[in-house]
Design an enzyme around this catalytic site. Structure first.
Site, PDB file in Angstrom:
ATOM      1  N   TYR A 294      39.546  30.972  39.607  1.00 39.32           N
ATOM      2  CA  TYR A 294      39.858  29.618  40.078  1.00 39.32           C
ATOM      3  C   TYR A 294      39.058  28.570  39.304  1.00 39.32           C
ATOM      4  O   TYR A 294      39.334  27.384  39.402  1.00 39.32           O
ATOM      5  CB  TYR A 294      39.603  29.522  41.596  1.00 39.32           C
ATOM      6  CG  TYR A 294      40.471  30.501  42.358  1.00 39.32           C
ATOM      7  CD1 TYR A 294      41.812  30.213  42.616  1.00 39.32           C
ATOM      8  CD2 TYR A 294      39.981  31.752  42.748  1.00 39.32           C
ATOM      9  CE1 TYR A 294      42.621  31.125  43.262  1.00 39.32           C
ATOM     10  CE2 TYR A 294      40.783  32.674  43.398  1.00 39.32           C
ATOM     11  CZ  TYR A 294      42.105  32.354  43.642  1.00 39.32           C
ATOM     12  OH  TYR A 294      42.909  33.269  44.282  1.00 39.32           O
TER      13      TYR A 294
ATOM     14  N   LYS B 109      39.946  44.403  40.906  1.00 42.01           N
ATOM     15  CA  LYS B 109      39.862  43.261  41.825  1.00 42.01           C
ATOM     16  C   LYS B 109      39.194  43.681  43.120  1.00 42.01           C
ATOM     17  O   LYS B 109      39.600  44.695  43.678  1.00 42.01           O
ATOM     18  CB  LYS B 109      41.284  42.765  42.091  1.00 42.01           C
ATOM     19  CG  LYS B 109      41.396  41.664  43.098  1.00 42.01           C
ATOM     20  CD  LYS B 109      42.839  41.390  43.411  1.00 42.01           C
ATOM     21  CE  LYS B 109      42.876  40.376  44.542  1.00 42.01           C
ATOM     22  NZ  LYS B 109      44.165  40.277  45.135  1.00 42.01           N
TER      23      LYS B 109
ATOM     24  N   SER C 217      38.963  34.750  45.546  1.00 44.40           N
ATOM     25  CA  SER C 217      38.680  33.524  46.301  1.00 44.40           C
ATOM     26  C   SER C 217      37.278  33.512  46.923  1.00 44.40           C
ATOM     27  O   SER C 217      36.594  32.494  46.879  1.00 44.40           O
ATOM     28  CB  SER C 217      39.744  33.345  47.385  1.00 44.40           C
ATOM     29  OG  SER C 217      39.823  34.501  48.209  1.00 44.40           O
TER      30      SER C 217
ATOM     31  N   LYS D 287      44.123  46.220  55.703  1.00 46.73           N
ATOM     32  CA  LYS D 287      44.858  46.732  54.552  1.00 46.73           C
ATOM     33  C   LYS D 287      44.255  48.034  53.997  1.00 46.73           C
ATOM     34  O   LYS D 287      44.521  48.428  52.870  1.00 46.73           O
ATOM     35  CB  LYS D 287      44.930  45.648  53.469  1.00 46.73           C
ATOM     36  CG  LYS D 287      45.657  44.379  53.930  1.00 46.73           C
ATOM     37  CD  LYS D 287      46.007  43.426  52.787  1.00 46.73           C
ATOM     38  CE  LYS D 287      46.833  42.234  53.298  1.00 46.73           C
ATOM     39  NZ  LYS D 287      47.282  41.344  52.192  1.00 46.73           N
TER      40      LYS D 287
ATOM     41  N   LYS E  50      42.584  47.852  43.222  1.00 42.64           N
ATOM     42  CA  LYS E  50      42.445  46.715  44.135  1.00 42.64           C
ATOM     43  C   LYS E  50      41.830  47.217  45.434  1.00 42.64           C
ATOM     44  O   LYS E  50      42.376  48.092  46.111  1.00 42.64           O
ATOM     45  CB  LYS E  50      43.816  46.084  44.403  1.00 42.64           C
ATOM     46  CG  LYS E  50      43.750  44.968  45.434  1.00 42.64           C
ATOM     47  CD  LYS E  50      45.032  44.181  45.523  1.00 42.64           C
ATOM     48  CE  LYS E  50      44.935  43.124  46.603  1.00 42.64           C
ATOM     49  NZ  LYS E  50      46.144  42.314  46.689  1.00 42.64           N
TER      50      LYS E  50
ATOM     51  N   ARG F 109      43.662  34.097  51.830  1.00 42.88           N
ATOM     52  CA  ARG F 109      44.591  34.225  52.961  1.00 42.88           C
ATOM     53  C   ARG F 109      44.638  32.928  53.768  1.00 42.88           C
ATOM     54  O   ARG F 109      45.661  32.597  54.360  1.00 42.88           O
ATOM     55  CB  ARG F 109      44.197  35.430  53.821  1.00 42.88           C
ATOM     56  CG  ARG F 109      44.370  36.741  53.049  1.00 42.88           C
ATOM     57  CD  ARG F 109      43.919  37.943  53.839  1.00 42.88           C
ATOM     58  NE  ARG F 109      43.843  39.137  52.985  1.00 42.88           N
ATOM     59  CZ  ARG F 109      43.243  40.264  53.333  1.00 42.88           C
ATOM     60  NH1 ARG F 109      42.679  40.379  54.519  1.00 42.88           N
ATOM     61  NH2 ARG F 109      43.222  41.293  52.498  1.00 42.88           N
TER      62      ARG F 109
ATOM     63  N   GLU G 215      43.852  55.615  39.836  1.00 46.55           N
ATOM     64  CA  GLU G 215      44.877  54.578  40.001  1.00 46.55           C
ATOM     65  C   GLU G 215      45.295  53.964  38.656  1.00 46.55           C
ATOM     66  O   GLU G 215      46.477  53.750  38.417  1.00 46.55           O
ATOM     67  CB  GLU G 215      44.366  53.462  40.935  1.00 46.55           C
ATOM     68  CG  GLU G 215      44.297  53.838  42.407  1.00 46.55           C
ATOM     69  CD  GLU G 215      45.669  53.842  43.085  1.00 46.55           C
ATOM     70  OE1 GLU G 215      46.693  53.625  42.406  1.00 46.55           O
ATOM     71  OE2 GLU G 215      45.715  54.076  44.310  1.00 46.55           O
TER      72      GLU G 215
HETATM   73  C1  PBG Z   1      48.406  39.552  47.729  1.00 48.93           C
HETATM   74  C2  PBG Z   1      47.165  39.127  47.049  1.00 48.93           C
HETATM   75  C3  PBG Z   1      45.895  38.899  47.596  1.00 48.93           C
HETATM   76  C4  PBG Z   1      45.105  38.385  46.574  1.00 48.93           C
HETATM   77  C5  PBG Z   1      45.882  38.353  45.421  1.00 48.93           C
HETATM   78  N1  PBG Z   1      47.146  38.833  45.736  1.00 48.93           N
HETATM   79  C6  PBG Z   1      45.424  39.012  49.001  1.00 48.93           C
HETATM   80  C7  PBG Z   1      45.402  40.332  49.647  1.00 48.93           C
HETATM   81  O1  PBG Z   1      45.670  41.367  49.049  1.00 48.93           O
HETATM   82  O2  PBG Z   1      45.130  40.347  50.840  1.00 48.93           O
HETATM   83  C8  PBG Z   1      43.688  37.926  46.713  1.00 48.93           C
HETATM   84  C9  PBG Z   1      43.202  36.942  45.705  1.00 48.93           C
HETATM   85  C10 PBG Z   1      41.976  36.190  46.085  1.00 48.93           C
HETATM   86  O3  PBG Z   1      41.301  36.473  47.097  1.00 48.93           O
HETATM   87  O4  PBG Z   1      41.645  35.265  45.332  1.00 48.93           O
HETATM   88  N2  PBG Z   1      48.603  40.895  47.886  1.00 48.93           N
END
Ligand code: PBG
Length: 326
Positions: free
Chosen positions: A315, A250, A276, A219, A197, A207, A235
């Site tokens: 989505y 991701k 997203s 992050k 990720k 968010r 990982e």
């Molecule tokens: C939470 C999480 C996130 C997403 C999925 N789980 C946001 C992040 O890590 O900041 C993002 C999914 C998306 O953007 O569609 N940890």
């Protein structure tokens, strides 16, 4: 022989020939539908930065998931919108047996038990700091976060979750969560690990949907550097060794090279999350008349499958499944 011309176009000359030789096919069974849930009744609250995506209250959600199931979608991933006043440093609300997410899982398991319910494990929707881990003096602490994540996973398992999906990127969390789930008798609850990720700009609209952006900092000390691929293999290898049943890459579209490498290296099924921002880009361009929405949706998800995803969180899932049926 001199006149002999190799003509690849012969294999593309008609829909019939193209269908015969097609290597990759999308199917609703490859799709996981991510869903945002809110309190209340009869609610469909649009996410401004994700045109076409609404946050559903539980009653609406149940109806939507029934329809998705009828279209052949086997699984959903749930993300609760938590009221600001319920957020604290240690994500206390995440273990509330009557909390929004837990009620949502129960409602789905009572009404559409055939659909697999996957729950995100990370502190951010519940954290007053908006980070995936525990924050102390601006630092995201690793080991003190692990028991919080494990208790969150147990609460989800108790409510009936089929799989938990740690998305927090803390080291050692898969092992910790697996051990605690087993101790509590949840041997059959699977772990879909968000293994590779990345610290991505493409999570912005998500968010917005959850109002879960970090209150300070970013992050980057836990999510991966977009520049790296070897780290992704490291990982996923660690997560598989720690007991992950499935692993994830991701975002998806901008990381197809990573996905390809992960698919080659992984002994377990590989998921990819079309996040997203990837969704928002296509929808925004289509709304302006700059892209053909349906064709872009299809191509973007097909490319993720071609690169190696066994399953895709998107989505577009419901709309895509509906299109695939016609
Ligand atoms: C939470 C999480 C996130 C997403 C999925 N789980 C946001 C992040 O890590 O900041 C993002 C999914 C998306 O953007 O569609 N940890």
């Amino acid at each position: 022989m001199e006149d002999y011309i190799i003509r690849p176009r012969r294999n593309r000359k008609s829909p019939a020939i193209r269908a015969l030789i097609r290597e990759t096919r999308l199917h609703p069974e490859n799709l996981i539908w991510p869903l945002f849930v809110v309190e209340g009744e009869g609610q469909r609250i649009p996410v401004t930065s994700m045109p076409g995506v609404d946050r559903f209250s539980i009653d609406v959600l149940v109806q939507e998931v029934k329809e998705a199931h009828a279209l052949g979608i086997p699984a959903v991933a749930l993300f609760p919108v938590i009221a600001e006043k319920l957020k604290d440093r240690v994500a206390t609300e995440s273990t509330n047996p009557d909390g929004l997410l837990q009620r949502c899982i129960k409602a789905l398991k009572e009404t559409v038990p055939e659909v697999a319910v996957i729950c995100d494990v990370a502190m951010d929707p519940y954290s007053s700091d908006g980070h995936d881990g525990l924050v102390e003096k601006g630092e995201i602490l690793n080991d003190p976060t692990l028991p919080i994540l494990a208790e969150m996973a147990i609460a989800q398992a108790k409510a009936g979750a089929d799989m938990v999906a740690p998305s927090d990127m803390m080291d050692g969390r898969v092992d910790y969560i697996r051990t605690r789930l087993d101790e509590e008798g949840f041997q059959d609850v699977g772990i879909l690990a968000y293994s590779a990720k990345y610290a991505s700009a493409f999570y912005g609209p998500f968010r917005d949907a959850l109002d879960s952006a970090p209150k300070s900092g970013d992050k980057k000390t836990y999510q991966m550097d977009p520049a790296n691929t070897k780290e992704a293999i490291r990982e996923i290898t660690l997560d598989i060794d720690e007991g992950a049943d499935m692993v994830m890459v991701k975002p998806a579209g901008p990381y197809l090279d990573v996905l390809y490498r992960v698919k080659e290296a992984s002994e377990v099924p590989v998921a990819a999350y079309q996040v997203s921002g990837e969704y928002a880009m296509i929808q925004a361009a289509a709304q302006n008349g700059w892209l053909d929405q349906e064709a872009s949706m299809m191509e973007s998800v097909l490319a993720i499958k071609r690169a190696g995803a066994d399953m895709i969180l998107t989505y577009f899932a419901k709309e895509l499944a509906a299109r695939l049926q016609n």
